[in-house]
Design an enzyme around this catalytic site. Structure first.
Site, mmCIF file in Angstrom:
data_model
loop_
_atom_site.group_PDB
_atom_site.id
_atom_site.type_symbol
_atom_site.label_atom_id
_atom_site.label_comp_id
_atom_site.label_asym_id
_atom_site.label_seq_id
_atom_site.Cartn_x
_atom_site.Cartn_y
_atom_site.Cartn_z
ATOM 1 C CB ALA A 90 -0.921 0.003 1.216
ATOM 2 N N GLY A 137 0.518 -5.354 1.008
ATOM 3 C CA GLY A 137 -0.473 -5.501 -0.048
ATOM 4 C C GLY A 137 0.094 -6.151 -1.291
ATOM 5 C CD GLU A 178 -2.978 -8.118 2.386
ATOM 6 O OE1 GLU A 178 -3.855 -8.486 3.182
ATOM 7 O OE2 GLU A 178 -2.723 -6.917 2.180
ATOM 8 C CD GLU A 192 0.337 -5.659 5.693
ATOM 9 O OE1 GLU A 192 -0.066 -5.674 4.521
ATOM 10 O OE2 GLU A 192 1.027 -6.587 6.191
#
Length: 709
Positions: free
Chosen positions: A67, A107, A110, A131
């Site tokens: 992110a 992310g 992910e 995170e």
């Protein structure tokens, strides 16, 4: 003319395979334009009847670093990453293969987990979900997909620690399907063509069932119980455990809902805000106003270290582990032998613990050259002295180095308190002299205070900052003053601790209060660990205020008795099997001294007051340092305290705490204590100024940055 509207996501067709590429340098973060591009390109590829499979990859050395965390403060907009993964990627009707070309974190990992298959380059060293390190949990399905792929216990460890794994480990765990040498995109295209040939369609991770058959019944309770001192603070790691536990009890869809609930709890927390601030502050510390990409970095290939004591060997190890050849010089053979033995023991220990391979250990050991002759530094590009903290000795050393070292060599002092300008004046090349203040143990502690003298050349300073990164340190620039940033503030913090001990607090009261608030270790336990004699000798070397010397009378008396802390078995505490035990004799010494000074004893001091008084003294001192230009930014002060002094990142640092409290309140409380205790609590003018204008340290940093741009 350069192309200005280039999309950060593009598609290249290789026969029946669409290769979708994220091109958002340098690390391909998943900002809004990337998310929109992924939705667009996947929709186009899915609608194309000639496309039979899709390969997703990144440009450069990153698949995706995850992110864009600036969106946490500026606001996030649809399409959100979890929707992109769930619908566009995992929901695709054609096989989707991740070609993991470089780091895939947060992310980015992910995103790879949402693909139906995963091919990784053998060169990939960082795959994971970090995170928790910024106070949140994976929020795009990581807590639900990873347990389905590699098992609950392995996923729990990765998610709660935030630590990355490499491609080989990912393959062993089952997080990737294959690891390849050479071009990973070519390999992934071949992998996709094989899927087509075999009639293999999508293989969705969300459809897998979490295997709970062999899970210990108390797995999650034990994990939660282990998190009392987790570096993310009291919320994020526990939320990670809750989310992974949800994967074992809920459907995938409901588990995703629970994940979203948990991340929404974490995002607005002060701990997440502090950790994200610390993340950016650390990176900002490497930026030096007036020094940019045009400043030429000096070539540093070989390093010399003078002194084979604890600091000298630690500094040598820091550079050896960074790949530098190091020459270490001592004056006496026995001291040199002991230093070399410490270096070998550390290398051997790292091999035994699996931190490095035997081959790496042998290479590091072969890179150190012991010597009894300072003339061995004649060809060194950087020489760091780590000798006794005495100005006379250091000036003598630098006078000799000036004669021995080649032109352009950087001469650095590891002094923790002394005037770098006075040291530099002992040479005919003050432009090459600066301070490199390492923190013990120097091969482990991340902070490196880089002390800029009044004559230090820009290229010498830029080189020092570059070197800090090459050896895995966090560099922060300080001007010249007693103690620089960290130790100058520490003196005031420690002074207030001594005052409270005289007023009625015990060492255990102080340490328990501050450790409970979040410090890695209480100040008196730290002094016992470092050695009470260190500060005692500094107070003998320098002239301090009468009040400071009054407050330290008992501590100096403890040192006079030869009680230096852990190394002598007693200091503020007694030590039994290295465990600290309260010592009534020390409390009695403080009570007796308090009576002599006419200090009325209190029946203990509340933990809240201990925290407030020590924190406010740090803030006040930090404001003075900032106002004097010793620190470039308030965020640099916080970076120093987080990386060198045990101030937990989830608390943001003393200056962040000041902004969080509000400077009006800070000023009010400092003035309260100034009225009660006098001169040592004199309020910093900068705090009064900012409080009067409803300002903040963060806003001041931004204004300085704008002015320097």
């Amino acid at each position: 003319m350069p192309e200005t509207n280039k999309s950060p996501v593009s598609t290249e067709r290789r026969d029946a395979i669409a290769v979708i590429r994220i091109d958002n340098p340098p690390v391909n973060p998943l900002g809004l334009a990337v998310r929109e591009g992924l939705v667009r390109e996947f929709a186009t590829a899915s609608a194309d009847a000639g496309i039979k499979a899709i390969v997703l990859t990144g440009t450069g050395k990153a698949f995706s670093a995850g992110a864009d965390i600036t969106e946490f403060s500026t606001g996030r907009h649809a399409p959100f990453l979890f929707d992109v993964i769930n619908t566009a990627i995992e929901g695709a009707t054609k096989p989707v293969v991740a070609a993991i070309n470089g780091l895939a974190l947060g992310g980015g990992f992910e995103l790879a987990l949402g693909c139906h298959y995963r091919v990784a380059s053998s060169a990939v060293k960082q795959l994971g979900l970090p995170e928790v390190k910024i106070g949140i949990i994976p929020g795009a399905g990581g807590t639900q997909r990873l347990p389905r792929l590699i098992g609950v216990e392995a996923a729990l460890d990765i998610i709660v620690s935030g630590a990355p794994i490499d491609a080989a480990k990912a393959l062993a765990l089952g997080a990737v399907d294959t690891v390849v040498e050479g071009d990973v995109v070519t390999a992934a295209v071949a992998f996709a063509n094989d899927l087509i040939a075999r009639g293999q369609g999508p293989r969705r991770t969300c459809d897998r069932v979490v295997d709970v058959s062999a899970l210990p019944p108390d797995l999650f309770d034990k994990k939660r119980a282990s998190l009392a001192r987790h570096p993310s603070g009291p919320l994020a790691a526990r939320a990670c455990v809750d989310a992974v536990e949800a994967s074992t009890k809920l459907s995938f869809a409901d588990g995703m809902k629970r994940e979203r609930e948990l991340i929404q709890e974490c995002l607005p927390s002060p701990y997440a805000k502090a950790l994200q601030y610390a993340f950016f502050a650390e990176r900002q510390a490497g930026s030096i106003p007036g020094i940019g990409s045009t400043t030429k970095i000096r070539d540093v290939i070989t390093v010399g270290v003078l002194g084979a004591g604890t600091m000298g060997t630690g500094i040598s190890l820091a550079f050896l582990q960074g790949g530098f050849p190091v020459t270490i010089v001592e004056m006496k053979q026995d001291a040199l032998d002991k230093g070399m033995a410490r270096i070998r023991e550390t290398i051997d220990s790292n091999v035994k613990r699996g931190r490095i391979t035997p081959e790496q250990g042998a290479a590091i050991a072969a890179n150190v050259t012991p010597s009894l002759d300072m003339a061995s530094f004649a060809t060194a590009d950087l020489v760091i002295e780590a000798v006794f903290e005495s100005m006379a000795i250091k000036k003598e050393v630098f006078g000799k180095l000036d004669q021995i070292c080649k032109p352009g060599a950087i001469l650095a002092s590891n002094t923790s308190t002394l005037d770098v300008d006075e040291i530099a004046a002992a040479t005919k090349r003050p432009q090459d002299v600066l301070g490199l203040h390492f923190f013990s143990p120097a091969n482990i502690m991340r902070l490196l205070e880089i002390v800029r003298g009044k004559a230090t050349a820009d290229d010498a300073l830029a080189t020092a900052m570059s070197l800090s990164k090459r050896i895995g340190k966090v560099g922060a620039v300080s001007g010249v003053c007693f103690g620089f940033i960290g130790n100058r503030m520490l003196e005031n913090y420690g002074e207030e601790v001594q005052a409270m001990l005289l007023e009625g607090a015990t060492p255990a009261d102080v340490d328990k209060a501050l450790e409970g608030w979040g410090w890695a270790m209480g100040p008196l336990a730290v002094m016992d660990l470092v050695g009470i004699d260190v500060g005692w000798r500094i107070r003998k070397e320098h002239k301090f205020s009468d009040e400071r010397m009054r407050l330290y009378r008992v501590t100096d008396a403890i040192a006079d008795q030869g009680r230096y802390g852990q190394k002598t078995g007693a200091g503020y505490y007694k030590y039994v099997d290295r465990k600290r035990v309260e010592d009534p004799a020390v409390t009695a010494m403080f009570r007796a001294e308090a009576a002599k000074q006419g200090i009325e004893p209190r029946n203990g001091i509340p933990a809240e007051e201990i925290v407030e008084r020590t924190l406010l003294r740090l803030i006040n001192s930090g404001a003075e340092i900032l106002d004097e230009g010793i620190a470039l930014r308030s965020s640099d002060i916080d970076t120093v305290y987080i990386n060198g002094y045990g101030f937990q990142a989830w608390r943001g640092g003393p200056m962040w705490q000041a902004d969080a409290m509000g400077l009006v309140k800070v000023a009010e409380r400092i003035k309260f204590y100034e009225k009660k205790y006098g001169e040592r609590w004199r309020i910093a003018p900068l705090i009064e100024k900012l409080a009067a204008s409803d300002g903040t340290f963060a806003a001041l940093d931004k204004a300085k940055a704008k002015a320097a741009a």
